[in-house]
Motif scaffolding. Sequence first.
Motif, PDB file in Angstrom:
ATOM      1  N   THR A   7      19.323  50.543 151.396  1.00  0.00           N
ATOM      2  CA  THR A   7      17.922  51.140 151.675  1.00  0.00           C
ATOM      3  C   THR A   7      17.005  49.835 152.210  1.00  0.00           C
ATOM      4  O   THR A   7      17.602  48.563 152.242  1.00  0.00           O
ATOM      5  CB  THR A   7      17.213  52.012 150.803  1.00  0.00           C
ATOM      6  N   GLY A   8      15.989  49.783 152.446  1.00  0.00           N
ATOM      7  CA  GLY A   8      14.902  49.005 152.700  1.00  0.00           C
ATOM      8  C   GLY A   8      13.973  49.491 153.479  1.00  0.00           C
ATOM      9  O   GLY A   8      13.335  50.783 153.392  1.00  0.00           O
ATOM     10  N   GLY A   9      13.187  48.562 154.375  1.00  0.00           N
ATOM     11  CA  GLY A   9      12.147  49.205 155.147  1.00  0.00           C
ATOM     12  C   GLY A   9      12.344  49.217 156.594  1.00  0.00           C
ATOM     13  O   GLY A   9      13.679  48.589 156.982  1.00  0.00           O
ATOM     14  N   ILE A  10      11.879  49.844 157.602  1.00  0.00           N
ATOM     15  CA  ILE A  10      12.244  49.831 158.889  1.00  0.00           C
ATOM     16  C   ILE A  10      12.202  48.343 159.531  1.00  0.00           C
ATOM     17  O   ILE A  10      11.404  47.504 159.176  1.00  0.00           O
ATOM     18  CB  ILE A  10      10.995  50.664 159.632  1.00  0.00           C
ATOM     19  N   THR A 132      18.611  46.981 148.212  1.00  0.00           N
ATOM     20  CA  THR A 132      17.452  47.075 149.113  1.00  0.00           C
ATOM     21  C   THR A 132      17.273  45.643 149.920  1.00  0.00           C
ATOM     22  O   THR A 132      17.534  44.622 149.498  1.00  0.00           O
ATOM     23  CB  THR A 132      15.917  47.173 148.235  1.00  0.00           C
ATOM     24  N   VAL A 133      17.281  45.889 151.107  1.00  0.00           N
ATOM     25  CA  VAL A 133      17.392  44.967 152.023  1.00  0.00           C
ATOM     26  C   VAL A 133      15.961  44.661 152.711  1.00  0.00           C
ATOM     27  O   VAL A 133      15.063  45.593 152.961  1.00  0.00           O
ATOM     28  CB  VAL A 133      18.043  45.221 153.612  1.00  0.00           C
ATOM     29  N   THR A 134      15.289  43.449 152.352  1.00  0.00           N
ATOM     30  CA  THR A 134      13.977  43.156 152.524  1.00  0.00           C
ATOM     31  C   THR A 134      13.690  41.865 153.471  1.00  0.00           C
ATOM     32  O   THR A 134      14.731  41.282 153.822  1.00  0.00           O
ATOM     33  CB  THR A 134      13.130  42.888 151.308  1.00  0.00           C
ATOM     34  N   CYS A 135      12.399  41.480 153.767  1.00  0.00           N
ATOM     35  CA  CYS A 135      12.131  40.275 154.500  1.00  0.00           C
ATOM     36  C   CYS A 135      10.667  40.198 154.404  1.00  0.00           C
ATOM     37  O   CYS A 135      10.075  40.855 153.776  1.00  0.00           O
ATOM     38  CB  CYS A 135      12.731  40.319 156.227  1.00  0.00           C
ATOM     39  N   GLU A 136      10.216  38.984 155.031  1.00  0.00           N
ATOM     40  CA  GLU A 136       8.778  38.864 154.773  1.00  0.00           C
ATOM     41  C   GLU A 136       7.928  39.728 155.606  1.00  0.00           C
ATOM     42  O   GLU A 136       8.450  40.086 156.996  1.00  0.00           O
ATOM     43  CB  GLU A 136       8.586  37.366 155.388  1.00  0.00           C
ATOM     44  N   PRO A 137       6.744  40.100 155.297  1.00  0.00           N
ATOM     45  CA  PRO A 137       5.980  41.337 156.111  1.00  0.00           C
ATOM     46  C   PRO A 137       5.751  40.906 157.443  1.00  0.00           C
ATOM     47  O   PRO A 137       5.890  41.691 158.358  1.00  0.00           O
ATOM     48  CB  PRO A 137       4.859  41.184 155.358  1.00  0.00           C
ATOM     49  N   ASP A 138       5.571  39.644 157.649  1.00  0.00           N
ATOM     50  CA  ASP A 138       5.296  39.337 159.225  1.00  0.00           C
ATOM     51  C   ASP A 138       6.538  39.512 159.961  1.00  0.00           C
ATOM     52  O   ASP A 138       6.434  39.543 161.195  1.00  0.00           O
ATOM     53  CB  ASP A 138       4.726  37.758 159.427  1.00  0.00           C
ATOM     54  N   GLN A 162       5.962  54.200 154.892  1.00  0.00           N
ATOM     55  CA  GLN A 162       7.340  54.165 153.967  1.00  0.00           C
ATOM     56  C   GLN A 162       6.567  53.147 152.599  1.00  0.00           C
ATOM     57  O   GLN A 162       5.702  52.577 152.731  1.00  0.00           O
ATOM     58  CB  GLN A 162       8.335  53.023 154.786  1.00  0.00           C
ATOM     59  N   MET A 163       7.377  53.391 151.656  1.00  0.00           N
ATOM     60  CA  MET A 163       7.068  52.787 150.326  1.00  0.00           C
ATOM     61  C   MET A 163       7.089  51.382 150.513  1.00  0.00           C
ATOM     62  O   MET A 163       7.892  50.662 151.108  1.00  0.00           O
ATOM     63  CB  MET A 163       8.137  53.412 149.375  1.00  0.00           C
ATOM     64  N   PRO A 164       6.139  50.630 149.922  1.00  0.00           N
ATOM     65  CA  PRO A 164       6.047  49.250 150.193  1.00  0.00           C
ATOM     66  C   PRO A 164       7.457  48.705 149.765  1.00  0.00           C
ATOM     67  O   PRO A 164       8.239  48.927 148.952  1.00  0.00           O
ATOM     68  CB  PRO A 164       4.964  48.827 149.116  1.00  0.00           C
ATOM     69  N   LEU A 165       7.742  47.403 150.346  1.00  0.00           N
ATOM     70  CA  LEU A 165       9.148  46.842 150.170  1.00  0.00           C
ATOM     71  C   LEU A 165       9.199  46.152 148.613  1.00  0.00           C
ATOM     72  O   LEU A 165      10.067  46.351 147.960  1.00  0.00           O
ATOM     73  CB  LEU A 165       9.191  45.789 151.007  1.00  0.00           C
ATOM     74  N   ASP A 166       8.370  45.651 148.249  1.00  0.00           N
ATOM     75  CA  ASP A 166       8.170  45.114 146.848  1.00  0.00           C
ATOM     76  C   ASP A 166       8.386  46.228 145.710  1.00  0.00           C
ATOM     77  O   ASP A 166       9.255  46.023 144.921  1.00  0.00           O
ATOM     78  CB  ASP A 166       6.903  44.697 146.223  1.00  0.00           C
ATOM     79  N   THR A 167       7.833  47.470 145.943  1.00  0.00           N
ATOM     80  CA  THR A 167       8.363  48.625 144.939  1.00  0.00           C
ATOM     81  C   THR A 167       9.420  49.133 145.192  1.00  0.00           C
ATOM     82  O   THR A 167      10.394  49.259 144.312  1.00  0.00           O
ATOM     83  CB  THR A 167       7.420  49.770 145.314  1.00  0.00           C
TER      84      THR A 167
END
Length: 235
Positions: A7-10, A132-138, A162-167
């Motif tokens: 999972t992760g963010g868009i 979870t796959v994440t990256c910097e917000p910018d 979506q749920m915040p990536l940190d969470t």
Amino acid sequence: MFLVAITGGIATGKSTVTDVFRKNGIPIIDADKIAREIVEPGKPAWHQIKEAFGDEVFLPTREIDRDALGKAIFNSSEKRGLLNQITHPRIHRTITMEVFKHLMSGAQYVALDLPLLFETNILMDFIHKIITVTCEPDQQLERLKKRNNFNEEDARKRIATQMPLDTKCEKSHFVIDNSGSIEQTQKEAQQIVQLLNGSRHHWRIRAYIVGAFLAVVCFVLWLNQFFHFLPFDLF
């Protein structure tokens, strides 16, 4: 067999990670792919969307205009909830059926590509590990703007739903930071694949399933014996 969720963010780069799993021969169940398939022209969900949102969210080809539908639901929590009511149950049923098919095929484990894992809680009780796959917000913002040709306002709205990536990261067993190079992301994903390949958790799952099956068989045999000796016919 056990389940692994990716999972992760868009626009954080989940596809890069799932590609590594796929190249290693791990079965992938892609929730986004299923979501596209269930709304193909003529299918029940397609008819429900047409009734709920009207012709303005459809292309001349009768396919759903995803940009138009996206703008409609992301500007209205009520409409977004309505779309979820139409699509989510069908997506969940299809995912469950696909999991069962892979269980019957003898797969060690299956990777579920679930962008909204935490938001929907689908199969949470059955998932062994979460990545979870994440990256910097910018970076996420810029990638989404470039990928979908969004302006900044629309991109921020999509991310905010979506749920915040940190969470998500806090709730996960593994976190892959996709802020760097693709090669580094692939390397981290490969390391997780190797770790999962060495797991023996699937044998414990199979032992539980076999045990449950034998318990049911024994119970049925006992019932058959019990009713066989009754002095009258219940059936």
